[in-house]
Each structure stands twice: as C-alpha cells, then as structure tokens.
Write a protein that holds these residues in place. Structure first.
Motif, PDB file in Angstrom:
ATOM      1  N   ILE A 305     -23.407  10.639  33.330  1.00 49.53           N
ATOM      2  CA  ILE A 305     -22.572  11.867  32.902  1.00 49.53           C
ATOM      3  C   ILE A 305     -21.167  11.533  33.405  1.00 49.53           C
ATOM      4  O   ILE A 305     -20.470  12.102  32.661  1.00 49.53           O
ATOM      5  CB  ILE A 305     -23.236  13.113  33.620  1.00 49.53           C
ATOM      6  N   CYS A 308     -19.084  10.801  30.694  1.00 44.87           N
ATOM      7  CA  CYS A 308     -18.957  11.524  29.647  1.00 44.87           C
ATOM      8  C   CYS A 308     -17.627  11.709  29.206  1.00 44.87           C
ATOM      9  O   CYS A 308     -16.842  12.045  29.860  1.00 44.87           O
ATOM     10  CB  CYS A 308     -19.712  12.778  29.832  1.00 44.87           C
ATOM     11  N   ARG A 309     -17.362  11.618  27.817  1.00 47.14           N
ATOM     12  CA  ARG A 309     -16.092  12.000  27.185  1.00 47.14           C
ATOM     13  C   ARG A 309     -16.315  12.864  26.019  1.00 47.14           C
ATOM     14  O   ARG A 309     -15.519  12.876  25.004  1.00 47.14           O
ATOM     15  CB  ARG A 309     -15.582  10.832  26.636  1.00 47.14           C
ATOM     16  N   ARG A 310     -17.435  13.870  25.933  1.00 43.53           N
ATOM     17  CA  ARG A 310     -17.793  14.727  24.939  1.00 43.53           C
ATOM     18  C   ARG A 310     -16.720  15.721  24.503  1.00 43.53           C
ATOM     19  O   ARG A 310     -16.599  16.326  23.639  1.00 43.53           O
ATOM     20  CB  ARG A 310     -19.001  15.409  24.971  1.00 43.53           C
ATOM     21  N   CYS A 311     -15.703  16.333  25.724  1.00 42.06           N
ATOM     22  CA  CYS A 311     -14.505  16.873  25.562  1.00 42.06           C
ATOM     23  C   CYS A 311     -13.648  16.520  26.488  1.00 42.06           C
ATOM     24  O   CYS A 311     -13.871  15.720  27.396  1.00 42.06           O
ATOM     25  CB  CYS A 311     -14.924  18.563  25.987  1.00 42.06           C
ATOM     26  N   LEU A 313     -12.423  17.646  29.194  1.00 44.33           N
ATOM     27  CA  LEU A 313     -12.096  18.097  30.502  1.00 44.33           C
ATOM     28  C   LEU A 313     -12.229  17.008  31.618  1.00 44.33           C
ATOM     29  O   LEU A 313     -11.992  17.253  32.943  1.00 44.33           O
ATOM     30  CB  LEU A 313     -13.152  19.161  30.823  1.00 44.33           C
ATOM     31  N   TRP A 314     -12.897  15.868  31.264  1.00 45.87           N
ATOM     32  CA  TRP A 314     -12.937  14.805  32.315  1.00 45.87           C
ATOM     33  C   TRP A 314     -11.835  14.363  32.881  1.00 45.87           C
ATOM     34  O   TRP A 314     -11.690  13.788  33.944  1.00 45.87           O
ATOM     35  CB  TRP A 314     -13.762  13.574  31.765  1.00 45.87           C
ATOM     36  N   VAL A 377     -20.896  23.915  32.619  1.00 45.08           N
ATOM     37  CA  VAL A 377     -19.920  22.845  32.188  1.00 45.08           C
ATOM     38  C   VAL A 377     -19.845  21.965  33.468  1.00 45.08           C
ATOM     39  O   VAL A 377     -19.748  22.607  34.460  1.00 45.08           O
ATOM     40  CB  VAL A 377     -18.281  23.518  31.630  1.00 45.08           C
ATOM     41  N   LYS A 378     -19.785  20.632  33.169  1.00 45.61           N
ATOM     42  CA  LYS A 378     -19.888  19.721  34.419  1.00 45.61           C
ATOM     43  C   LYS A 378     -18.527  19.346  35.155  1.00 45.61           C
ATOM     44  O   LYS A 378     -18.584  18.789  36.266  1.00 45.61           O
ATOM     45  CB  LYS A 378     -20.743  18.534  34.147  1.00 45.61           C
ATOM     46  N   HIS A 379     -17.437  19.588  34.395  1.00 41.37           N
ATOM     47  CA  HIS A 379     -16.131  18.992  34.996  1.00 41.37           C
ATOM     48  C   HIS A 379     -15.249  20.142  35.013  1.00 41.37           C
ATOM     49  O   HIS A 379     -15.195  21.195  34.268  1.00 41.37           O
ATOM     50  CB  HIS A 379     -15.434  18.076  33.945  1.00 41.37           C
ATOM     51  N   ALA A 401     -20.022  21.367  23.786  1.00 37.66           N
ATOM     52  CA  ALA A 401     -20.026  20.053  24.142  1.00 37.66           C
ATOM     53  C   ALA A 401     -21.066  19.755  25.477  1.00 37.66           C
ATOM     54  O   ALA A 401     -21.884  18.763  25.312  1.00 37.66           O
ATOM     55  CB  ALA A 401     -18.858  19.486  24.241  1.00 37.66           C
ATOM     56  N   CYS A 402     -20.963  20.291  26.402  1.00 42.53           N
ATOM     57  CA  CYS A 402     -21.468  19.983  27.754  1.00 42.53           C
ATOM     58  C   CYS A 402     -23.120  20.535  27.675  1.00 42.53           C
ATOM     59  O   CYS A 402     -23.632  20.275  28.675  1.00 42.53           O
ATOM     60  CB  CYS A 402     -20.878  20.752  28.737  1.00 42.53           C
ATOM     61  N   TRP A 405     -25.903  18.119  28.437  1.00 40.54           N
ATOM     62  CA  TRP A 405     -26.192  17.787  29.909  1.00 40.54           C
ATOM     63  C   TRP A 405     -27.228  18.692  30.423  1.00 40.54           C
ATOM     64  O   TRP A 405     -28.229  18.471  31.035  1.00 40.54           O
ATOM     65  CB  TRP A 405     -25.117  17.488  30.632  1.00 40.54           C
TER      66      TRP A 405
HETATM   67  S1  SF4 Z   1     -17.139  19.050  30.697  1.00 42.24           S
HETATM   68 FE1  SF4 Z   1     -19.064  18.193  29.840  1.00 42.24          FE
HETATM   69  S2  SF4 Z   1     -18.733  17.629  27.857  1.00 42.24           S
HETATM   70 FE2  SF4 Z   1     -16.694  17.773  28.951  1.00 42.24          FE
HETATM   71  S3  SF4 Z   1     -16.411  15.701  29.578  1.00 42.24           S
HETATM   72 FE3  SF4 Z   1     -17.344  16.838  31.227  1.00 42.24          FE
HETATM   73  S4  SF4 Z   1     -19.460  16.403  31.074  1.00 42.24           S
HETATM   74 FE4  SF4 Z   1     -18.621  15.715  29.179  1.00 42.24          FE
END
Ligand code: SF4
Lengths: 488, 413
Positions: A305, A308-311, A313-314, A377-379, A401-402, A405
């Motif tokens: 994770i 992750c670059r799905r959105c 927020l990273w 949401v993980k970030h 997106a998140c 996970w």
């Molecule tokens: S918030 Fe979730 S989906 Fe967005 S980059 Fe972080 S882990 Fe990926």
C-alpha cells in the motif's frame, strides 16, 4: 558655554553626573558642551579651561540643588549604548534627548522622532560592532610558564570591548585568553576578567599554525559558481579584513571564480568512474507499482500500500497508514482517515480521537488489542496552514479509490462485525451514501455474511463545545459499542 | 593509497560539503561553559564568523566525514560514478579539527554530513560517534548539526538527537518522481518518514506539565531540510507548496533552497549553466512571507506567472500589485495583518508603526524614518499628510517600482 569634562571616552557615570548637573542648572543643549579629558585639545574650539564651570555644576548637583527628576529606564539603557559609539557628538545628542524629556515624557516611545531615531541608529551600530567582535576575533595560541594561552588583536568599530568581553568569558571559560585592542585590553585567567590599557598590534602573536587549516577550509567552502561579493562586503565590512587571516585569500578567490565556473560549465559530461562500480547500492523499487496489487496477507497489504497511487493523496502525506490488529479479529473498526499524528507514526488511532476511542472501548468492555483498527482512506488528507496541518474530509472519489485496500483488509480479516465510525467510513463499508443519524446502531447485513454497524466518529465528540452535550453523546457512543460487543 | 595529509583531506571534504545550503547555527537552547571543564556556548542567535565571496556565511565547520558514497545521485558531486578525489576523516580528526577551530573562535560548531559508506546504519553510527566524543569526552557546548541518513535505524536517530542541536534530512528535489529518476537509491517516502520520526521525538521531549521531570533534550534547534532548485522541472509555486507541506508536516525550522550549481565532473543528466541565484533569492523571500507574514503558498502562487516568481520585483510587491483593491492601508488605523502586507514594511517597521501611533499621528516622513525606503511603501499607504490618490492604481506602477536592471556584479578589484 558650559563644559562638562569626562574622564574617558566611555565614562557613562561622568556623563550622567555632568548631564544631571547641567540640566538642574537649566543649561540648554545649545549651551552645553561635553568633552573627554585629553581629547580635542588641538581642536581649539573649546580650549578655555573648563574646570571652573564643571566644578560649579558638579558641586551644585552633589549638593542636591535643582529639582529632582527621573528619566525612563529606556533612556538610560539607550544612553549607555550610544556612549560607546565613536561619533564625537554622542554626548550632546543624549543631552538633547534628556533635555527634551522634560516636556515630552513619552519621547522615548516615539521612535520616529529624528533625535530618537538617530540615537537608536547609533545604538544599533554599537550592538552590530559588538556582534562583529564576537564573530571576527581570532585567537592565536601562545605558551608561557603556565601552559597554553590565547591572544587576539582586534579593532572594534566602536568602543565595545568591555561590553563584549563577558561573551568570551562564558564561551571560553576554561581557556586563558587576552583580547588586545587600540581602546584597551581584556584578560581572562579562568577566574577573573580584568581590563587594561590600550594595546598595539605587535603585542599580539603574528601567527598560529592552525591558521593554514582555517584558510584551507575557507577557500574550499567557497563555491566559485555563486559569486556575490556585495553580500559578502555588506556582512564582513572591509575595515575588519586586515585582521582576518582568511581575508587575504579573497582577491584571488574572486579573480579565479569566473574561469573556474566557465570550466565547469564547458566541461563535457563526465565518463562514469569505473573504480567504484562494484560498490553501487541497489536502486530502490520505484513507488507507484502497487496500485492493483492483490495482497495475500495483511503484512503484504501493509507493505504494498506504500506504493499506492490510486488517488493523489499520497503526495503530501508521510506514509499510508494500513490497518492494525490481530488477523483473526472478530471486530473491525473503520475510521475516516489517518490524522496528523497517525500520519507521522504510521499507526491508526494514535492521536486525540484515538484516545477518545480507547476510553470508550474500555468502558464498553472491549479489549482494544482484540480489535482490527483501520481507516476508509489510508493517506492523510490535509491542508497546510502555517506550522499546522488542517484535516480535510476525503471526497467520494478518494473514498472509492481507497476502498480497494479496505476490501482486501476485510477479505483477509473476515470480521464478524464491521463498526463504521462516521459517514465516510460508512460509505466505504456499505458502498453507498449513508446518513449516520438515520441508520445509527442498527445491524446491517453485508454480502459476505458479516454485519455492519454505524455510529459517529470519536472526533465528533471532541468537537462538541457544550460540556453537557458531550457527556450525553459520549454515553450514546459507549452504548453503541456495548451493543456491538454483544454481537461479536 | 598513500595517507593523504590532513590539510588535503580538509580541502576535499569541505569542498564536497559546500553544496549543502543549511549551515546556520541559530535557535538552539542557551548554554555556556561557565563552571565546566569544556568549552563552548550558544546564546540563541548564531554567529557568522566569516563570509566567503559567494556571500554565504561561515558559521560552522561544514564537512563530510567521507566523500566515498555508494549512491549515484546525479546532482551530487560525491556520487559513486564521479571522478573526484576521495578522502575520509577519522572520527578523531574531525573532533580535533572542530575543537582547534572553535578555540580560535573561527566557528560556532560543527555541521557533519557524510557519503553513504557500507550501509546507512554504519554511516550514521560514525556521525553519532563524532558528536558523542565532542559532547561527552570533551564537554563541548558549541553547536552540532548532524545530517540524518534517512535509512538508518531509528535508534541511531534517537542518539543523534541527544547530542546534536539540529538534525536534517534533505528532501533534495521538489518532485518525488524526479528524486527517483535522479537519485535511484533514494526514496522520498523514507526521507519523509525520517522527518516524521524526528518531529515525534522532538515533541516527546517537550515537557508536558510543570510538575513532571523534564525529559532529556532532543535536537533543541529542531530540524531543517534542503530543496535543490533548477535541477528538476518544478516551478516556484510547486516548490513553495512543497515547502509549506514540509513546514506543516514536520515542524521544520527552515527549508533551505539551493540553486543548482554546475559541479565539477557533472553528470550528463543535468543542466549545466550558472546557478539561478536570483530565483533562489526570490524563493527565500517567498518562504519568509509564509513564515512571518501570514501568506499561504497558494496566495503567493497566485502572483506568479506560469508558476514562476517575478525575478524583477520581490514576491510581496508582486502580490500587492495584483491585489490593489486592498490598498491603500492607513498607517494610523490599519490592522497589523494588513500593514504586514504593505510592500516595503517589514515586521520591525510594522511593530514600530504600531508603537508610535499610540502616541502621535504618523506623517509620511515618520513612516520613512521607520522603514528602509519609502518609495516602495508610498503607493500603498495613507498617512496624516499623505494619500496616494491615483498612484495605487497607476498602470505603470510596476515599472516605477521595479529597480532599474541591476548592474552586473561589479568586481571589487
Ligand atoms: S488514499 Fe488510498 S487510494 Fe489514495 S493514494 Fe492513498 S492508499 Fe492509495
């Protein structure tokens, strides 16, 4: 003309006595003259013997004649600074201010007044001279019958030796040192600080073996591609150069700089050095390869994770905060997103809201260690404001997106109950828009056979301003947790 | 290889360290050597002991422990593939040099960094050992700044923070993607985690309540980082947004900006031209506005052209020219926040204006005495005897206020 004579150029007490007497005698600034014994004798302007006048004003003041007066402390402090300035009219300026204070007791506060501004400006120059002395004194080592000692020759811009010597005393307490200047000398023998008469340059040692190292360092730390000589001169005025060993290198460094820069710019790109090829560290895996990873274990999920670059927020977060807890947990609690503290620590629910949750869990009889804690949401989504980061609620796109996970975490943990804290968590768990007030506390069956329950987010309890309302809400929250405890 | 003599090593390892912009020695806890066996003091404000012809101050002995490095960062002169001469100090040599320089009053302390040798942990251990010997064996009370090796074990970071005044990990490039491209052995996420770790430890070392025992100090001068400007394509607005996120996230004392300069033995990947010094200067000004004047990164960004700060005028003036409807501000009644936004008025000038206006109404000449130059201020303020009239909205105001093209740096000799 009334003349007050001072013993030496920084004779503040003498000036104070004289000024007090002159003012008590009603001598206006245009009629008062201050002069230092032995100075200006060749000037001829005031060469009549001053002693009679001075004696008379001194006597008047010591007899306590004239009306008593007080001056603000700010004035006395300023006068003590200004008197160290090398300008000849410094005493007159301060007397003029003293005189004007009679009619304008707040004068010292009006820093835009020309006299006040002038005095402040001179005081600033004095303090700058003292600062430069702290910077530009260069000690040289000597040896005598008591061992090693340190001697410096310095020419301060203003008469700041006595003012500045205690700094060296605090810094070099265990060293024996002397600072020699044209105004006087300071001596520290590791116990007492003494001051002596003016000195000359030849009384100080002419060299020190470490100086060559210092010059080597000075020359090497200069980047020829960044020549900015005016800035250098502004901060290190030329008047100090002759006593700075490293300054002798300046002309050469400047002269060579444009050529050195041109050579660097013109040089062809280097052929990589083969000598150390074997020693190269391995590249780190490029981030952002993990968007569609299907993890087999929670540990693997927590690791992939991070890429992750799905959105987006990273980008501004420190790290992804994956869920934590026993893989066989029967209860999974889902929050909204990591906060400031969670983002730094990399663990969920360690900040203020986490504390509220901990207390509530304890009161509901649920062992935190048995729960799998995670976020929708993980970030950490936030906006910087000065030295803080303000939490921002993630939008639907980010939650969707998140969910990738969260779904994997649910698949790997297989909890019996999923408790969603707040609307964001609710929508992530249920995959639709939810209203917490409408569905709170009700068991909602999920497709995989587990049960979802909605309640408020503990951060909501923290934000309630009204004490009574908070206690009531807290009780409701614990009530929800108890009901959940009964389901697992 | 023959043993290099110490002066030769010093010249190699100081040269190798000079591209790091962070060298200040301010903002640490006050201490001195009174009553102790060692030497050294810090009094809050650091002292610059010399200035080199590049206008930068020498406050610390800034050197690398070694310029051998197993990383291959394109922007760095010490990368493994570079052909520069290599050297390595022993721990004792650094300690002796520091003490010798300090006793002669050349420096405020030590800034120690290193190429990565063997491993991050091994390298960090060596840096920590230098600091430990200075502090413990020699009772050194001067300033110590250690560069963090982000990959190193957090336990080593813990020790570093006990001996050092300041810690820093360089984020180097504003764009994570660019860092990956130019420094393939570095990971932006690891660097950020190291900074997060330092912030948590600094906070844990702050006394919470008066009655509790004071925890040991941890990096009392906090942490800083550096961004290289002009090596990747990031425009100023993006750089400032990055800084603001770093300030907010890790409680940094400073973000340093370093205009990318051509380096000897440069990599083919990077532009070779004179460093963009004016751009660097404008970034520092903009950074200052964020830290002391209440400006946000997006606000400054809005006054840029294509994300780039105006090189001819300072960022506050650029902002004000775009927001003229907010001016003029009355110096006798305007709120502090608005006075701070007047071009040409610094924090000190504003404080003085606020002080004086409690006792008298300010005229233009009063204001002139309280600030550095009145020309830039005049169009944006109202005083007792002054209103700018149409000047505030004059179309050619920018031209009038922009300094005539600065003459090329004049030679001193
Ligand atoms: S918030 Fe979730 S989906 Fe967005 S980059 Fe972080 S882990 Fe990926």
């Amino acid at each position: 003309m009334r003349v007050a004579e001072l013993d030496h150029p920084t004779d503040f007490d003498g000036w104070r006595r004289g000024a007090r007497a002159l003012r008590a005698a009603g001598v206006s600034p245009s009629q008062a003259v201050f002069r230092v014994a032995g100075e200006g004798a060749q000037g001829g302007l005031f060469d009549t013997a001053p002693s009679a006048d001075f004696a008379s004003v001194t006597a008047a003041s010591e007899a306590g004649e004239g009306s008593p007066f007080t001056v603000p402390k700010a004035f006395v402090d300023l006068a003590q600074d200004v008197i160290l300035h090398r300008s000849v009219d410094r005493f007159d300026l301060m007397y003029r201010l003293l005189w004007r204070l009679q009619d304008a007791p707040n004068l010292m506060r009006i820093v835009s007044d020309p006299d006040v501004a002038d005095a402040l400006d001179r005081a600033k120059n004095v303090s700058r001279a003292s600062h430069k002395m702290k910077a530009f004194v260069r000690f040289r080592q000597v040896h005598d019958d008591r061992g090693e000692a340190w001697v410096a020759w310095f020419e301060p811009a203003h008469r700041v030796l006595e003012r500045t010597a205690p700094f060296f005393q605090r810094r070099f307490t265990a060293m024996r040192w002397s600072i020699l200047t044209p105004d006087g000398s300071a001596f520290w023998d590791t116990e007492t600080l003494r001051f002596g008469p003016p000195a000359t340059r030849d009384m100080a040692p002419a060299e020190d073996e470490i100086e060559e190292f210092w010059k080597t360092y000075y020359a090497s730390t200069f980047n020829p591609a960044r020549l900015k000589t005016r800035t250098m001169q502004g901060e290190m005025p030329r008047r100090y150069w002759k006593n700075l060993p490293e300054a002798s290198l300046i002309p050469q460094l400047i002269a060579q700089s444009s050529q050195r820069t041109a050579e660097m710019v013109a040089a062809p790109a280097a052929v990589p050095n083969p000598r150390f090829a074997h020693a190269v560290a391995p590249d780190v895996a490029p981030a952002g390869q993990a968007d569609d990873a299907v993890p087999d274990t929670l540990a693997e999920a927590a690791s992939v994770i991070q890429g992750c670059r799905r959105c987006p927020l990273w980008r501004d977060a420190t790290q992804a905060v994956a869920g934590q807890g026993p893989p066989e947990a029967r209860l999974m609690i889902v929050g909204e997103q990591p906060g400031d503290q969670e983002d730094l620590a990399g663990r969920p629910f360690v900040g203020p809201a986490g504390n509220v949750l901990d207390q509530a869990l304890a009161q509901a009889g649920i062992d935190r260690a048995s729960v799998f804690l995670t976020n929708a949401v993980k970030h950490f989504k936030h906006e910087p404001q000065g030295k803080r980061r303000l939490h921002k609620t993630p939008n639907a796109g980010e939650v969707t997106a998140c969910r990738w996970w969260l779904d994997h975490e649910r698949r790997l943990v297989r909890p019996r109950v999923v408790l969603a804290l707040g609307a964001t968590a609710g929508s992530a768990v249920l995959g639709r828009k939810v209203t917490v007030t409408a569905e709170r506390g009700q068991p909602i069956p999920l497709a995989d056979g587990s049960i979802a329950v909605l309640t408020v987010h503990p951060a909501y309890l923290l934000r309630l301003p009204d004490e009574a309302a908070r206690i009531a809400e807290q009780a409701r929250f614990i009530e929800d947790l108890r009901r959940v405890a009964a389901m697992i | 290889m023959a043993q290099l003599d110490l002066r030769r090593k010093l010249s190699i390892l100081a040269d190798a360290a000079k591209y790091d912009a962070s060298c200040a020695s301010s903002g640490t806890s006050k201490r001195n050597s009174v009553g102790g066996k060692g030497i050294g003091s810090t009094e809050g404000m650091g002292i610059c002991h010399a200035y080199t012809p590049d206008g930068r101050c020498v406050s610390l002995l800034k050197i690398l422990l070694t310029n051998f490095c197993i990383y291959d960062c394109a922007y760095c002169i010490n990368r493994v593939s570079s052909n520069v001469p290599r050297a390595r100090f022993s721990v004792d040599e650094v300690v002796e040099l520091t003490l010798n320089f300090y006793k002669r009053n050349y420096i405020e302390g030590l800034f120690l960094s290193s190429g990565i040798i063997r491993s991050g942990d091994y390298t960090m251990e060596q840096l920590v050992e230098v600091a430990r010997r200075l502090r413990v064996d020699h009772n050194f009370r001067g300033y110590i700044h250690l560069k963090l090796i982000p990959e190193a074990d957090p336990l080593l970071v813990e020790q570093a923070g006990l001996y050092a005044d300041r810690l820093s990990a360089n984020i180097e490039l504003p764009r994570d993607e660019a860092l990956h491209r130019l420094a393939p052995q570095k990971d932006a996420a690891v660097i950020k985690k190291a900074m997060a770790d330092v912030r948590l430890k600094v906070e844990a070392a702050k006394p919470q309540k008066k009655d509790r025992a004071r925890p040991p100090k941890f990096a009392p001068a906090g942490q800083s980082t550096q961004l290289i400007v002009g090596a990747d394509g990031a425009p100023d607005a993006e750089i400032l947004a990055r800084s603001s996120s770093l300030y907010g996230g890790y409680g940094l004392r400073r973000v340093y900006y370093s205009a990318f300069s051509p380096i000897p033995d440069a990599s083919a990947t990077l532009p070779l031209s004179k460093p963009p010094l004016m751009r660097e200067h404008r970034l520092y000004q903009a950074d200052w506005l964020m830290r002391f004047y209440g400006f946000s990164a997006p606000e400054i960004g809005a006054a840029t052209v294509g994300g780039m700060l105006d090189l001819a005028i300072d960022p506050k003036l650029a902002w004000a020219l775009g927001r003229r409807e907010q001016f003029p501000v009355d110096v006798n009644t305007g709120p502090r926040e608005m006075l701070l936004r007047v071009p040409g008025l610094g924090v000190k000038s504003v404080n003085r204006i606020l002080q004086v206006r409690r006792w008298k109404m300010l005229r233009l000449e009063d204001v002139a005495r309280l600030c550095r130059g009145i020309d830039k201020v005049r169009p944006f303020i109202v005083a007792l005897d002054w209103t700018p009239g149409g000047l505030t909205d004059a179309i050619d105001l920018r031209t009038r206020l922009a300094p005539a093209a600065a003459p090329e740096q004049l030679s001193l000799f």
